[in-house]
Design a protein around this motif. Structure first.
Motif, PDB file in Angstrom:
ATOM      1  N   MET B  84       0.827  -1.204   0.000  1.00 19.15           N
ATOM      2  CA  MET B  84       0.000   0.000   0.000  1.00 19.15           C
ATOM      3  C   MET B  84       0.863   1.256   0.000  1.00 19.15           C
ATOM      4  SD  MET B  84      -3.273   1.179   2.184  1.00 19.15           S
ATOM      5  CE  MET B  84      -2.773   1.480   3.847  1.00 19.15           C
ATOM      6  N   PRO B  86       0.310   4.567   1.507  1.00 17.88           N
ATOM      7  CA  PRO B  86      -0.705   5.058   2.446  1.00 17.88           C
ATOM      8  C   PRO B  86      -1.033   6.536   2.248  1.00 17.88           C
ATOM      9  CG  PRO B  86       1.387   4.812   3.552  1.00 17.88           C
ATOM     10  CD  PRO B  86       1.605   4.326   2.159  1.00 17.88           C
ATOM     11  N   GLN B  90       3.267   8.995   4.787  1.00 20.05           N
ATOM     12  CA  GLN B  90       3.711   8.270   5.981  1.00 20.05           C
ATOM     13  C   GLN B  90       5.059   7.585   5.825  1.00 20.05           C
ATOM     14  OE1 GLN B  90       1.121   7.267   8.784  1.00 20.05           O
ATOM     15  NE2 GLN B  90      -0.754   7.251   7.595  1.00 20.05           N
ATOM     16  N   PHE B  92       8.987   6.893   6.940  1.00 22.30           N
ATOM     17  CA  PHE B  92       9.603   6.769   8.267  1.00 22.30           C
ATOM     18  C   PHE B  92      10.588   7.920   8.439  1.00 22.30           C
ATOM     19  CE2 PHE B  92       8.572   2.371   7.000  1.00 22.30           C
ATOM     20  CZ  PHE B  92       7.666   2.091   7.998  1.00 22.30           C
ATOM     21  N   GLU B  99      16.839   4.003   2.875  1.00 23.52           N
ATOM     22  CA  GLU B  99      16.363   3.054   3.884  1.00 23.52           C
ATOM     23  C   GLU B  99      14.851   2.875   3.824  1.00 23.52           C
ATOM     24  OE1 GLU B  99      19.385   3.194   7.633  1.00 23.52           O
ATOM     25  OE2 GLU B  99      18.143   4.966   7.312  1.00 23.52           O
ATOM     26  N   MET B 102      14.399   0.497   1.098  1.00 23.79           N
ATOM     27  CA  MET B 102      14.873  -0.838   1.490  1.00 23.79           C
ATOM     28  C   MET B 102      13.859  -1.561   2.373  1.00 23.79           C
ATOM     29  SD  MET B 102      17.971  -1.446   0.300  1.00 23.79           S
ATOM     30  CE  MET B 102      18.770  -2.565   1.443  1.00 23.79           C
ATOM     31  N   ILE B 103      13.199  -0.783   3.242  1.00 23.01           N
ATOM     32  CA  ILE B 103      12.283  -1.422   4.183  1.00 23.01           C
ATOM     33  C   ILE B 103      11.086  -2.006   3.434  1.00 23.01           C
ATOM     34  CG2 ILE B 103      10.614   0.344   4.926  1.00 23.01           C
ATOM     35  CD1 ILE B 103      12.394  -0.782   7.718  1.00 23.01           C
ATOM     36  N   GLN B 106      11.578  -5.600   2.628  1.00 23.10           N
ATOM     37  CA  GLN B 106      11.696  -6.471   3.801  1.00 23.10           C
ATOM     38  C   GLN B 106      10.900  -7.776   3.665  1.00 23.10           C
ATOM     39  OE1 GLN B 106      13.302  -4.525   6.400  1.00 23.10           O
ATOM     40  NE2 GLN B 106      13.638  -6.290   7.709  1.00 23.10           N
ATOM     41  N   VAL B 107       9.796  -7.747   2.920  1.00 24.50           N
ATOM     42  CA  VAL B 107       8.969  -8.956   2.807  1.00 24.50           C
ATOM     43  C   VAL B 107       9.676 -10.053   2.019  1.00 24.50           C
ATOM     44  CG1 VAL B 107       6.723  -7.892   3.076  1.00 24.50           C
ATOM     45  CG2 VAL B 107       7.776  -7.941   0.828  1.00 24.50           C
ATOM     46  N   ARG B 148       8.615   2.673  -2.248  1.00 22.05           N
ATOM     47  CA  ARG B 148       8.654   1.770  -1.092  1.00 22.05           C
ATOM     48  C   ARG B 148       7.666   0.623  -1.278  1.00 22.05           C
ATOM     49  NH1 ARG B 148       7.012   4.325   4.657  1.00 22.05           N
ATOM     50  NH2 ARG B 148       5.023   4.395   3.569  1.00 22.05           N
TER      51      ARG B 148
ATOM     52  N   ARG C 166      17.250  -0.936  11.112  1.00 24.69           N
ATOM     53  CA  ARG C 166      16.300  -0.231  10.273  1.00 24.69           C
ATOM     54  C   ARG C 166      14.869  -0.584  10.699  1.00 24.69           C
ATOM     55  NH1 ARG C 166      18.390  -1.685   5.011  1.00 24.69           N
ATOM     56  NH2 ARG C 166      16.866  -3.350   5.013  1.00 24.69           N
ATOM     57  N   ASP C 173       9.047   4.589  14.552  1.00 23.55           N
ATOM     58  CA  ASP C 173       8.438   5.745  13.878  1.00 23.55           C
ATOM     59  C   ASP C 173       6.935   5.566  13.719  1.00 23.55           C
ATOM     60  OD1 ASP C 173      10.739   7.133  13.576  1.00 23.55           O
ATOM     61  OD2 ASP C 173      11.066   6.622  11.480  1.00 23.55           O
TER      62      ASP C 173
END
Lengths: 348, 235, 287
Positions: B84, B86, B90, B92, B99, B102-103, B106-107, B148, C166, C173
């Protein structure tokens, strides 16, 4: 049915019944010296003082959102003031107790200014630091026995009343009076404008602020008043014990841990909670105290379980089931059909 | 007719005592771009929260491919390939641009999207990759939010109010980039207040009104009148 | 020279306090949790160290290989089994649950190990010293300080240069959005607590070698760690080290004036800094 048929009321039948029963119990308790044994009176005296401490802590944590783990600062302070004022200033013990309250309030003002800078949980630990400062500070006062403490001279004890039975009755009545005074004061305070402001802050700090309630000032008043009462209770506690030392006077376990458990188990944020919690706590203590440390572990487990599973404690469970309120704070709309079933209950 | 990738049946959603969605039936087909429109408070955001798992629903109410995802947590759903963008971006704030991207990965799903692919789509992000995400302009932040989500290589991507609070010229750029993004075989749901933008990129449209579906149709055939009726509830 | 000595000893002592504080700072940073039982967990680690060394004959520093992972496991289990249930907007549950935990831990340790003061035997390490510019520095305090610097550097590196760090920052956050990115915050919180208690284990064992301990002293260690965090400024790990050093120096200088003033002067230094710099000396985030 028209809107005129509804009426708004603060009281309820349960509250009136409770008031009558409470009055009878109070008369019975006042008469205790004529029907109770010495050991029972000692126990009840202690119970009343814990009830007072618990009601005060509940006012701070449950209503003002000031979670303190350092109220032992004022218990110990009050105790030491009793000793100092009677021993060095020659005051009568009862005058010393009253003055201990005033001095407690004065001491709490700079403390509040300082630790109100800490938020939430850090405020809690900050109060503990203050209590440690008090403990270490009084341990440095050699006139009061330094680290090993001192006993109240016999002459001062006798100035309260010459006969032992009379002294015991007097200290019992003082404890009972303190508990009644504190519970009544908390109740009346919460019904007042200030008290309503406090409930508004607890429910929503942001909204309360935007409604023009001075949050800092309201919390400050609660902190100072609570400290004053706590110091007086402290003086009473050590008038019963007749001996004081820094470790006993500023014990986090005795004057804060137990008090927190009482309030959490009974029901935080309610006036009835500390009363029920105190009764449960003493019942547990009298039956399990022989187990020593196991008893404290059990108490900790019970408090955690209550906090997680029933955050409003025993009283919260009772109230949600029977819609009871013995100390009515909120207003409720009463439907015309029956007196007992409120159409809408905006609980407090 | 292709199998729906996402299907909602009788979806109810509650916030405490307040019910926000009432028996919503909706589906997204494989490779389809769907738009959802509706006034403020119609339940669009609640619908997004229900699909992504930020809100739990009754069993069987939300199905994704062969899975009943109505009671999974958001992180469990994300692994199935649902991402999503959002509302309000939103990002971080304590993560750099790189970063933040990159997050999204993560999945751990593989696919065409990686850092290089996102930088190719939005070259400005490569220039700003080590900056704090908060230092970017609104439009650039939106690029990060889209990047992202893409980094997860999702099969279905949700865009929640991506034009909100952005300058018209930026909105135009982002919508210009959208077909290129979705064109790689993904399905998408676009939630928008800007109805014409939503219709221009989608094949089908649903309109929500007070927690219920008030209109469903092909984006190029629904009339303005139908929409305003469904949108405002005015007959 | 006496004063210089007190100053240097205080700095080295600050390393130990920084180790107490680092775990507290870490979990506050990631999940805004203040753990009242933190001090008792330090003491638990000291007792675990004692048990491991007496049972296996290992040197206490070698025992870290066992105690650190054990404490980390305890931390993960504690977070997922208990503390995750307390997180939310309400301040009371985490505070009161960790307070209850503190009482349970303290009395549990009392039940198992009694109230007798204990000490971890580290042999020659306890008395070894090195001469630096006319000062006799104990090897243990120097080692403690070096470990504190290494631990804080390691935490800092983990936070800013690994995918775990991270994830910590992302969850801190915005928990909802982090969940959307496939991060299970309950697991991430568990890992944060595991890391925090791993660090706590190091602090606990070094404490146990340095001084004698008993189950009742946890509260005091919590307070020292807390003071270091607040003096340094919330959310700043290097600030926490500085806070520990300031606290340590205040204590040794106080003790130099009068032995009874050691702890009290540390508290007074903390209150002084709270009065003039409420956000600490090097703040990064607001509480």
């Amino acid at each position: 049915m028209t809107l005129q048929d509804y009426h708004v009321s603060r009281t309820s039948r349960a509250a009136r019944v409770a008031a009558v029963l409470g009055g009878l119990v109070l008369v019975l308790l006042i008469a205790a010296p004529w029907w109770a044994g010495r050991a029972d009176m000692r126990l009840m005296g202690e119970l009343f003082l814990y009830l007072a401490l618990a009601s005060l802590w509940n006012l701070m944590a449950g209503y003002a959102g000031l979670v303190s783990v350092g109220q032992q600062a004022y218990v110990g302070f009050g105790g030491y003031m009793l000793f100092a004022l009677t021993m060095f200033a020659g005051l009568h013990p009862i005058a010393a107790i009253a003055l201990a309250g005033i001095l407690g309030a004065l001491a709490s003002i700079p403390v509040a200014v300082l630790i109100f800078r800490l938020r939430g949980a850090y405020f809690a630990i900050g109060t503990w630091v203050i209590a440690e400062v008090f403990r270490l500070g009084f341990a440095q006062v050699t006139a009061l026995g330094g680290g090993s403490g001192s006993s109240l001279p016999v002459a001062i004890v006798k100035s309260l009343a010459s006969k032992r039975a009379m002294r015991e009755s007097l200290s019992y009545w003082l404890a009972l009076g303190a508990a009644v005074l504190v519970v009544a004061a908390v109740y009346l305070f919460l019904r007042s404008r200030q008290g309503l402001a406090l409930t508004a802050i607890r429910d929503n700090e942001l909204a309360a602020g935007s409604l023009g309630i001075d949050i800092w000032r309201t919390k400050f008043i609660v902190y100072v008043v609570t400290s004053a009462f706590t110091a007086m209770i402290g003086a009473l506690i050590f008038l019963q014990k007749l001996r004081i030392s820094p470790d006993a006077a500023f014990s986090v376990n005795d004057w804060t841990a137990f008090v927190i458990f009482i309030v959490v188990i009974g029901g935080i944020g309610t006036i009835e909670g500390p009363i029920i919690g105190t009764l449960v706590f003493f019942a547990l203590r009298e039956t399990l105290a022989d187990l020593g440390t196991i008893y404290l572990i059990v108490l900790g487990v019970v408090a955690i379980v209550v906090m997680l599973k029933a955050p409003k404690g025993i009283w919260g469970l009772i109230r949600s089931r029977f819609d009871l309120q013995l100390f009515p704070l909120g207003y409720r709309v009463i439907a015309p059909s029956s007196n007992s079933a409120p159409a809408q209950n905006k609980g407090t | 007719m292709p199998e729906p990738i996402l299907q909602m049946q009788g979806l109810d959603a509650h916030y405490g005592d307040f019910q926000a969605l009432y028996g919503v039936d909706m589906h997204v087909e494989q490779g389809e771009v769907l738009s959802i429109i509706g006034a403020n408070g119609a339940g669009k955001t609640t619908l997004m929260r229900s699909i992504t798992g930020l809100l739990t629903n009754g069993p069987g109410q939300v199905r994704y491919r062969d899975h009943d995802i109505s009671q999974l947590r958001a992180d469990e759903i994300a692994v199935h390939g649902l991402a999503m963008v959002p509302e309000g971006r939103q990002l971080f704030p304590s993560l750099s641009v790189r970063e933040n991207l990159m997050i999204g990965a993560q999945v751990g799903r593989s696919g065409p999207w990686d850092l290089q692919a996102v930088y190719k789509l939005f070259p400005i992000l490569e220039e700003r990759k080590d900056q704090a995400s908060t230092s970017l302009s609104g439009g650039q932040q939106q690029m990060v939010a889209i990047g992202r989500a893409l980094m997860a290589n999702p099969d279905l991507i949700l865009f929640d109010e991506i034009s909100l609070g952005l300058a018209p010229i930026i909105i135009r750029d982002i919508y210009k980039a959208l077909p290129g993004i979705i064109g790689t075989g993904m399905s998408a749901i676009i939630v928008e207040q800007d109805i014409s933008k939503a219709l221009s990129v989608s094949a089908r449209v649903y309109c929500l009104q007070e927690g219920r579906v008030s209109l469903e149709g092909a984006s190029d055939t629904v009339s303005r009148d139908d929409i305003s009726r469904a949108y405002f509830g005015i007959e | 020279m006496d004063w210089v000595n007190a100053l240097v000893q205080g700095m080295l002592l600050g390393g130990l306090y920084a180790l107490f504080a680092a775990g507290l700072s870490l979990i506050f940073g990631v999940m805004r949790l203040v753990n009242i039982a933190h001090g008792d967990l330090i003491i638990l680690a000291a007792y675990l160290g004692l048990t491991v060394t007496t049972a296996t004959g290992l040197h206490p520093l070698a025992a870290l290989v066992i105690v650190v992972p054990t404490m980390a496991l305890i931390g993960y289990a504690l977070q997922r089994g208990l503390l995750n249930q307390t997180l939310g907007d309400d301040l009371l549950p985490p505070l009161l649950v960790t307070f209850g935990l503190s009482v349970i831990l303290q009395n549990g340790l009392l039940e198992i190990y009694t109230a007798d003061p204990q000490k971890i035997n580290a042999g020659a390490l306890e008395t070894a010293s090195i001469a630096v510019g006319g000062l006799q520095l104990g090897v243990l305090p120097v080692l403690t300080f070096a470990v504190a610097v290494a631990v804080i550097w390691g935490l800092q590196w983990t936070f800013y240069h690994t995918s775990l760090g991270r994830a910590f920052r992302a969850v801190s956050d915005n928990q909802d959005i982090a969940q959307l990115m496939g991060l299970n915050r309950r697991h991430i919180f568990g890992l944060a607590m595991a890391l925090a208690l791993g660090v706590t284990a190091i602090g606990g064992i070094l404490l146990g070698i340095r001084t004698s301990f008993d189950p009742s002293i946890g509260g005091g260690r919590l307070i020292f760690g807390f003071e270091a965090v607040i003096i340094g400024g919330l959310g700043n790990l290097w600030g926490t080290l500085a806070g520990g050093v300031i606290l340590g120096v205040a204590q040794t200088i106080g003790a130099k004036i009068d032995p009874g003033w050691q702890v009290l002067s540390g508290h007074l230094a903390f209150l002084l800094i709270l009065a003039i710099r409420p956000n600490g000396l090097f703040p990064r985030i607001s509480a």
